[in-house]
Motif scaffolding. Structure first.
Motif, short mmCIF file in Angstrom:
data_model
loop_
_atom_site.label_atom_id
_atom_site.label_comp_id
_atom_site.label_asym_id
_atom_site.label_seq_id
_atom_site.Cartn_x
_atom_site.Cartn_y
_atom_site.Cartn_z
N LEU A 121 72.14 62.86 -72.80
CA LEU A 121 72.03 62.77 -74.26
C LEU A 121 70.74 62.09 -74.71
O LEU A 121 70.18 62.44 -75.74
N ASP A 122 70.28 61.10 -74.00
CA ASP A 122 69.05 60.40 -74.37
C ASP A 122 68.04 60.57 -73.26
O ASP A 122 68.14 59.93 -72.21
N GLY A 123 67.06 61.43 -73.47
CA GLY A 123 66.09 61.70 -72.42
C GLY A 123 64.69 61.26 -72.77
O GLY A 123 63.72 61.80 -72.24
N ARG A 124 64.54 60.30 -73.64
CA ARG A 124 63.20 59.87 -74.04
C ARG A 124 62.49 59.16 -72.89
O ARG A 124 63.08 58.33 -72.20
N PRO A 125 61.19 59.45 -72.70
CA PRO A 125 60.44 58.72 -71.68
C PRO A 125 60.08 57.32 -72.12
O PRO A 125 59.76 56.46 -71.32
N ARG A 126 60.09 57.08 -73.44
CA ARG A 126 59.73 55.78 -73.99
C ARG A 126 60.78 55.36 -75.01
O ARG A 126 61.53 56.18 -75.53
N GLY A 127 60.78 54.07 -75.31
CA GLY A 127 61.67 53.57 -76.34
C GLY A 127 61.03 53.66 -77.71
O GLY A 127 60.00 54.29 -77.90
N SER A 128 61.65 53.02 -78.68
CA SER A 128 61.19 53.10 -80.06
C SER A 128 60.94 51.71 -80.61
O SER A 128 61.42 50.70 -80.07
N VAL A 129 60.20 51.67 -81.71
CA VAL A 129 59.95 50.43 -82.43
C VAL A 129 60.35 50.65 -83.88
O VAL A 129 59.85 51.56 -84.53
N THR A 130 61.26 49.82 -84.36
CA THR A 130 61.67 49.85 -85.76
C THR A 130 61.15 48.59 -86.43
O THR A 130 61.36 47.48 -85.93
N MET A 131 60.45 48.76 -87.55
CA MET A 131 59.83 47.61 -88.22
C MET A 131 60.55 47.31 -89.53
O MET A 131 60.83 48.22 -90.33
N LEU A 132 60.83 46.03 -89.73
CA LEU A 132 61.49 45.56 -90.93
C LEU A 132 60.50 44.73 -91.74
O LEU A 132 59.68 43.99 -91.19
N ASP A 133 60.58 44.83 -93.07
CA ASP A 133 59.71 44.01 -93.91
C ASP A 133 60.27 42.60 -94.01
O ASP A 133 61.27 42.26 -93.35
N ARG A 134 59.66 41.78 -94.83
CA ARG A 134 60.07 40.38 -94.90
C ARG A 134 61.47 40.21 -95.47
O ARG A 134 62.10 39.17 -95.29
N GLU A 135 62.00 41.27 -96.12
CA GLU A 135 63.36 41.23 -96.64
C GLU A 135 64.38 41.83 -95.68
O GLU A 135 65.57 41.89 -95.99
N GLY A 136 63.93 42.31 -94.52
CA GLY A 136 64.85 42.88 -93.54
C GLY A 136 65.11 44.36 -93.72
O GLY A 136 66.00 44.90 -93.06
N GLU A 137 64.33 45.04 -94.57
CA GLU A 137 64.52 46.47 -94.79
C GLU A 137 63.54 47.26 -93.92
O GLU A 137 62.39 46.86 -93.72
N ILE A 138 64.00 48.40 -93.41
CA ILE A 138 63.15 49.25 -92.57
C ILE A 138 62.03 49.85 -93.41
O ILE A 138 62.26 50.38 -94.49
N PHE A 139 60.79 49.77 -92.89
CA PHE A 139 59.69 50.41 -93.59
C PHE A 139 58.84 51.30 -92.68
O PHE A 139 58.05 52.10 -93.16
N ALA A 140 59.01 51.19 -91.38
CA ALA A 140 58.22 52.03 -90.49
C ALA A 140 58.91 52.17 -89.15
O ALA A 140 59.67 51.30 -88.73
#
Length: 713
Positions: free
Chosen positions: A97-116
């Motif tokens: 089900l998960d065959g990615r060669p690399r992981g991911s990066v999720t970025m949160l702003d100073r309020e804890g909301e995802i922005f990138a």
């Protein structure tokens, strides 16, 4: 009676077989019935109908048939062997089900909301039964309408694809492939192969090999697909496909794409959103809604027609979905902080970002409102003040006094990533924006804002270059001026004199301690900004002045941890470092820089409701224009110029950069109450102290060595 004298009978050939009498019954046989004549017996078989040609054809047919059934048997055995081999290599369904060669990066702003998001984003495993039925139906309608009917390979689809390719002037395997979902899944699994650094040149080369479209590769995919159909159910195959397919925007799998584009799980997407996601499968990068929303919607409309034609949607449902096409979530639409996110990815250890094998979550210092303020300010000034078609660029950095970066714009193209970031990557001469560090050194050594230096013609002999006479931007001389006035008017000669008087190496050390880490000019031109620096470094150095004289390391990460973990791998509570100058000296310098805005070259940066301080800077031939400054709350830097160093036309640091700075800071402070700058206003001296201009000082100034260039304000 004697035979003698009788005439012998005539010898006549009979019409029958040789030796048979012409008439009379055969010996030992009854005579023929009266009136019937028995045909003569043939001694050779009659020739067959068609002659020897037909016989030859029969022989050829027997040979061909024997060859065909033997070859067919061999091919069948080979297919069975290939299928059996691949079947033996198939792992458990859950492992695919998960065959990615690399992981991911999720970025949160100073309020804890995802922005990138960055890297190979995977939102979590889903199954064909857990996703929205609209999404399941959209994928089948678009990619393989006979998915539930074929055994992994669809001869009808292949024949149709070859016919279309040939009719469009392509080769039979070019363009439409006729691949089933099972075959596409086999390709996504790379026929069970995994990337091995010892065997493969690079991941890119490995992925290219997995996407080959040769006939041999297609045959192997077909065998692998047949094996999958034996091992896994249709729902399991579809589940693998929904989890592994790349769907644009860095999202792998339906769950990541639904979260990335719509801010909701894949189980809750409606028909319009499902059609958009299914439409991405043909060209995920080109059709990604974050790249071109209208193009993605056009493709979704095609998918909706297919769903309606195949009975997955009623006419009314399809019409409603077309009338209200899918839109992006706020985070996806804003694409906030693309330059900021790129900076973090480049400045953080690779094993935690670019080469991470885990899913990482980063809490950052980004303020979405400040980011938007900077973007809007840049857009407004360029639309209103810059001629259409100009290729001039600009960059903005906004940070707190401790170095926390709150907003970053690395160029006029706002909603981008992976491009040249002029805020962090462009090293440009700073011009007069460097002068505050000359005066900071003097104030640290006991000079005061009211001390006087003479602005007058000087000529200095530079070893290896000859005599050089620096001038001011206005080509005139002001005579005796205070340090405050010299900075406010951005006079070059007083800055050079002060730098040489206090010691050029001391100026270099103060600037370096404030964070200007680029190579600083070795000669006296150091005082006029002959050195190069990035906008991020310059803004951070000014933040050190605002915070009372301590160095600042600009930072964007406050917390980094693996997804699901409670323990932070990185933790940052601030970027303030060691003290560079005394707090009193820093407060005096703030006072001098406030005069730049209120009375000097930085007048266009003046804010209507609060104090501001800063410094303009324009380099030789106006190739770079700067304004860097601060209020009591935030520091902001603006750079403007051309990427190829073409001179700006009619632009100085006190012009468009100051206006961009003002528009940015006005928006940033819109909801903040005014606060006074932390400056130390000097008491007026009884008599101004001459720090330069006496006969002795003048003689000293005239023998100073190594000046190499002039600054602009």
């Amino acid at each position: 009676m004697s035979r003698k004298g009788r005439t012998p009978p005539r010898l006549t050939a009979t019409r029958g077989a040789p030796g048979r009498p012409r008439s009379g019954p055969a010996r030992g046989r009854a005579p023929d019935a009266p009136g019937k004549r028995k045909p003569a017996r043939r001694t050779t078989p009659p020739p067959r109908r068609g002659g020897p040609v037909r016989g030859a054809l029969r022989v050829v047919r027997r040979i061909v048939w024997g060859f065909v059934w033997r070859v067919s048997l061999v091919v069948a055995l080979m297919i069975a062997g290939g299928v059996a081999y691949y079947y033996s290599t198939l792992p458990a369904f859950e492992e695919l089900l998960d065959g990615r060669p690399r992981g991911s990066v999720t970025m949160l702003d100073r309020e804890g909301e995802i922005f990138a998001w960055r890297g190979a984003q995977f939102g979590g495993a889903v199954t064909a039964g857990s996703v929205s039925p609209h999404l399941r139906n959209a994928v089948i309608a678009t990619e393989d309408k006979r998915f539930h009917l074929h055994p992994g390979v669809d001869p009808i689809g292949i024949a149709g694809a070859i016919r279309i390719n040939l009719s469009e002037g392509r080769g039979p395997l070019e363009g439409h492939g006729g691949s089933t979902i099972t075959q596409q899944t086999a390709k996504l699994l790379c026929l069970g192969n995994r990337f091995d650094p010892a065997r493969h040149e690079s991941e890119r080369a490995f992925e290219a090999a997995c996407r080959e479209t040769t006939l041999w590769r297609k045959l192997r995919e077909a065998l692998y697909a047949l094996a999958m159909e034996i091992e896994y159910s249709k729902d399991e195959i579809l589940s693998i496909y929904l989890n592994r397919a790349y769907m644009g925007g860095g999202a792998y799998g339906a769950e990541a794409a639904a979260q990335r584009f719509f801010g909701k799980p894949a189980a809750l997407v409606d028909p319009a959103e499902a059609a958009m996601l299914a439409g991405l499968l043909t060209a995920p990068t080109a059709l990604a809604p974050t790249n071109n929303l209208q193009r993605s919607r056009d493709r979704a409309a095609v998918v909706l027609r297919l769903m309606e034609a195949q009975g997955y949607l009623t006419e009314a449902e399809a019409a409603a979905a077309r009338a209200e096409p899918a839109g992006l979530s706020d985070a996806a639409e804003a694409r906030a902080g693309g330059y900021f996110a790129d900076w973090l990815m480049a400045s953080t250890p690779e094993y935690l970002t670019r080469d991470t094998t885990e899913d990482v979550v980063i809490r950052t210092t980004l303020d979405r409102d400040i980011q938007r303020a900077a973007e809007e300010a840049l857009t407004q000034v360029f639309e209103e003040k810059v001629r259409e078609g100009s290729e001039a660029q600009a960059a903005i950095v906004v940070m707190s006094a401790d170095g926390a970066v709150r907003g970053m714009v690395g160029g006029r193209a706002l909603r981008v990533s992976g491009v040249f970031n002029r805020a962090t990557q462009a090293e440009r001469q700073t011009g007069s924006a460097f002068k505050p560090f000359v005066y900071a050194t003097a104030l640290e050594l006991g000079w005061t804002p009211g001390d006087v230096v003479v602005d007058e013609p000087i000529t200095l002999d530079i070893p290896g270059s000859g005599p050089w006479s620096p001038t001011n931007y206005t080509d005139d001389f002001a005579g005796p001026v205070t340090l405050t006035e010299a900075l406010a008017r951005s006079l070059n000669i007083p800055a050079v004199k002060v730098s040489e008087r206090v010691g050029r190496e001391k100026v270099r050390r103060v600037a370096a301690d404030f964070g200007l880490e680029s190579d600083l000019a070795a000669g006296p031109a150091l005082a006029l900004g002959a050195s190069e620096s990035t906008l991020l470094e310059m803004t951070g150095a000014y933040a050190g002045i605002l915070n009372g004289g301590s160095s600042v390391a600009p930072y964007g990460i406050t917390d980094l941890r693996l997804k699901g973990d409670d323990t932070a791998l990185l933790d940052n509570s601030g970027g303030i470092g060691e003290r560079v100058i005394r707090e009193a000296a820093a407060r005096q310098l703030i006072y001098m820089m406030e005069k730049v805005v209120s009375e000097g070259t930085g007048g266009r940066a003046r804010l209507p409701d609060r104090e501001a301080a800063g410094k303009t800077g324009t380099t030789q031939a106006a190739r770079d224009a700067w304004f860097v400054g601060f209020t009591a709350d935030y520091v902001a830097g603006v750079w403007m110029g051309y990427d190829d160093n073409t001179p700006l036309t009619g632009v100085t640091g006190g012009g468009l950069p100051a206006e961009i700075w003002r528009e940015t800071m006005a928006r940033v402070h819109a909801d903040l109450p005014p606060r006074p700058l932390p400056m130390l206003r000097p008491a007026p001296p009884a008599e101004p102290r001459a720090r330069s201009g006496s006969p002795a000082e003048t003689v000293l100034d005239r023998v100073l060595q190594e000046l190499v260039g002039g600054g602009r304000r």
